[in-house]
Design a protein around this motif. Structure first.
Motif, PDB file in Angstrom:
ATOM      1  N   LEU A 118      50.867  68.169  36.038  1.00  0.00           N
ATOM      2  CA  LEU A 118      49.764  69.067  36.350  1.00  0.00           C
ATOM      3  C   LEU A 118      49.479  69.140  37.834  1.00  0.00           C
ATOM      4  O   LEU A 118      48.748  70.005  38.279  1.00  0.00           O
ATOM      5  CB  LEU A 118      48.504  68.604  35.599  1.00  0.00           C
ATOM      6  N   GLY A 119      50.060  68.223  38.583  1.00  0.00           N
ATOM      7  CA  GLY A 119      49.840  68.267  40.018  1.00  0.00           C
ATOM      8  C   GLY A 119      50.536  69.470  40.649  1.00  0.00           C
ATOM      9  O   GLY A 119      51.667  69.794  40.321  1.00  0.00           O
ATOM     10  N   GLY A 120      49.839  70.173  41.508  1.00  0.00           N
ATOM     11  CA  GLY A 120      50.400  71.357  42.128  1.00  0.00           C
ATOM     12  C   GLY A 120      51.459  71.015  43.160  1.00  0.00           C
ATOM     13  O   GLY A 120      51.498  69.902  43.686  1.00  0.00           O
ATOM     14  N   PRO A 121      52.331  71.977  43.475  1.00  0.00           N
ATOM     15  CA  PRO A 121      53.369  71.735  44.488  1.00  0.00           C
ATOM     16  C   PRO A 121      52.770  71.603  45.883  1.00  0.00           C
ATOM     17  O   PRO A 121      51.727  72.180  46.190  1.00  0.00           O
ATOM     18  CB  PRO A 121      54.262  72.978  44.367  1.00  0.00           C
ATOM     19  N   SER A 122      53.448  70.869  46.724  1.00  0.00           N
ATOM     20  CA  SER A 122      53.008  70.672  48.105  1.00  0.00           C
ATOM     21  C   SER A 122      53.780  71.610  49.035  1.00  0.00           C
ATOM     22  O   SER A 122      54.705  72.317  48.611  1.00  0.00           O
ATOM     23  CB  SER A 122      53.262  69.219  48.524  1.00  0.00           C
ATOM     24  N   LYS A 123      53.394  71.584  50.287  1.00  0.00           N
ATOM     25  CA  LYS A 123      54.112  72.395  51.274  1.00  0.00           C
ATOM     26  C   LYS A 123      55.575  71.979  51.355  1.00  0.00           C
ATOM     27  O   LYS A 123      56.460  72.822  51.539  1.00  0.00           O
ATOM     28  CB  LYS A 123      53.451  72.251  52.647  1.00  0.00           C
ATOM     29  N   ALA A 124      55.792  70.690  51.204  1.00  0.00           N
ATOM     30  CA  ALA A 124      57.176  70.192  51.249  1.00  0.00           C
ATOM     31  C   ALA A 124      57.998  70.780  50.096  1.00  0.00           C
ATOM     32  O   ALA A 124      59.189  71.067  50.263  1.00  0.00           O
ATOM     33  CB  ALA A 124      57.182  68.661  51.181  1.00  0.00           C
ATOM     34  N   ASP A 125      57.371  70.963  48.938  1.00  0.00           N
ATOM     35  CA  ASP A 125      58.073  71.548  47.798  1.00  0.00           C
ATOM     36  C   ASP A 125      58.446  73.005  48.073  1.00  0.00           C
ATOM     37  O   ASP A 125      59.560  73.439  47.769  1.00  0.00           O
ATOM     38  CB  ASP A 125      57.196  71.473  46.536  1.00  0.00           C
ATOM     39  N   LYS A 179      53.713  80.541  51.274  1.00  0.00           N
ATOM     40  CA  LYS A 179      53.204  79.290  50.711  1.00  0.00           C
ATOM     41  C   LYS A 179      53.538  78.100  51.608  1.00  0.00           C
ATOM     42  O   LYS A 179      52.740  77.176  51.766  1.00  0.00           O
ATOM     43  CB  LYS A 179      53.791  79.064  49.323  1.00  0.00           C
ATOM     44  N   ALA A 180      54.712  78.129  52.190  1.00  0.00           N
ATOM     45  CA  ALA A 180      55.156  77.000  53.017  1.00  0.00           C
ATOM     46  C   ALA A 180      54.414  76.934  54.348  1.00  0.00           C
ATOM     47  O   ALA A 180      54.297  75.858  54.936  1.00  0.00           O
ATOM     48  CB  ALA A 180      56.663  77.100  53.262  1.00  0.00           C
ATOM     49  N   ASN A 181      53.899  78.074  54.801  1.00  0.00           N
ATOM     50  CA  ASN A 181      53.259  78.123  56.111  1.00  0.00           C
ATOM     51  C   ASN A 181      51.738  78.206  56.036  1.00  0.00           C
ATOM     52  O   ASN A 181      51.084  78.431  57.058  1.00  0.00           O
ATOM     53  CB  ASN A 181      53.793  79.322  56.915  1.00  0.00           C
ATOM     54  N   LYS A 182      51.167  78.032  54.843  1.00  0.00           N
ATOM     55  CA  LYS A 182      49.724  78.098  54.707  1.00  0.00           C
ATOM     56  C   LYS A 182      49.051  76.914  55.377  1.00  0.00           C
ATOM     57  O   LYS A 182      49.530  75.799  55.276  1.00  0.00           O
ATOM     58  CB  LYS A 182      49.357  78.107  53.202  1.00  0.00           C
TER      59      LYS A 182
END
Length: 292
Positions: A82-89, A289-292
């Motif tokens: 349930l944990g959301g993806p991170s920027k690294a993902d 998403k990666a640059n937010k």
């Protein structure tokens, strides 16, 4: 009877005085001597029997342990799933996707022959399928926006672009346009029906063999077009026979035979462009998403 004693005056009883009660003396507790039980000679010493645990208590303990394990595993899975993806993902998935050049995927790297071109196409299709499969289980796809963009990209590949590319590969491999050209038909048009059919069968043998192979393709589009072309060239053969008869009997007033219509390819050429557009959109969403 001697009554001399009776005649003596009796001494009156003396008053008795009670002595004061003595204070009781506190008795000092005597240490009790403990004697260890000595085993009787000839009889082995026996340990007292242990109490057995009831089955109900035992199963209760086991059930409690199992329940605790289930709860711990559930919590761990909930955190992981349930944990959301991170920027690294997002960055990792973007790196995987941009590592393959979609726009130039099917630009030929060599011009040494049609067989090599077909091999290049098959290799590229395999790489794209492997990439899509790998990305399909990535953690970044838990993001609904990323998942929606990926699904659109994948659908445009599986239901359009891939089939189109396989279709082009089938034509390249079978060298269709070279094998299926009718040459010097006019030289035989005034001959007999048998001569025309013989010429046609001889001249079109390689073409018909290629079409037969196409009709057995795993690609439904290729298989259908192969069958349609086989039927078309059979009609062409019959058309030349009828045309020969018409020319020979031009004065009979019979109408000229109508040439058959070549089958259409049941595919849109823009499917490849739609796939590339979906690819660019998927890339754009990942970058945001990666640059937010």
């Amino acid at each position: 009877m001697d009554n001399s004693n009776n005649n003596k005056p009796q001494t009156p009883p003396q008053p008795q005085f009670q002595q004061a009660p003595q204070q009781p003396q506190a008795q000092q507790p005597q240490p009790q001597q403990q004697f260890q039980q000595q085993p009787v000679m000839g009889t082995p010493y026996q340990m007292p029997p242990k109490k057995k645990m009831s089955k109900g208590v035992m199963w209760g303990i086991i059930g409690g342990i199992i329940g605790l394990i289930v709860i711990i595993v559930g919590v761990v899975l909930a955190v992981l799933l349930l944990g959301g993806p991170s920027k690294a993902d997002y960055k990792d998935l973007l790196s995987q996707f941009t590592g393959f050049d979609i726009n130039n995927a099917f630009i030929s790297k060599s011009s040494t022959g049609t067989k090599n071109r077909k091999a290049e196409i098959d290799e590229t299709i395999g790489k794209i399928d492997d990439l899509n499969k790998k990305m399909g289980s990535h953690k970044a796809l838990r993001d609904k926006d990323v998942k929606a963009a990926y699904d659109k990209y994948l659908d445009s590949w599986n239901n359009g672009a891939k089939e189109y590319v396989e279709f082009i590969g089938a034509f390249t491999e079978n060298n269709f346009y070279e094998k299926c050209r009718l040459t010097e038909v006019s030289k035989h048009i005034r001959e007999s029906k048998e001569s025309i059919e013989k010429y046609f069968d001889s001249n079109m043998k390689d073409c018909m063999d290629s079409l037969d192979k196409m009709s057995k393709s795993n690609n439904k589009l290729v298989a259908k077009y192969g069958e349609d072309l086989k039927k078309y060239y059979s009609e062409i053969k019959q058309y030349y026979v009828e045309l020969s008869e018409y020319i020979k009997n031009a004065s009979s007033g019979a109408s000229r035979p109508k040439a058959p219509t070549s089958p259409k390819i049941d595919i849109k050429a823009d499917t490849l462009n739609k796939w590339k557009e979906a690819s660019e959109n998927f890339k754009k969403v990942l970058e945001e998403k990666a640059n937010k």
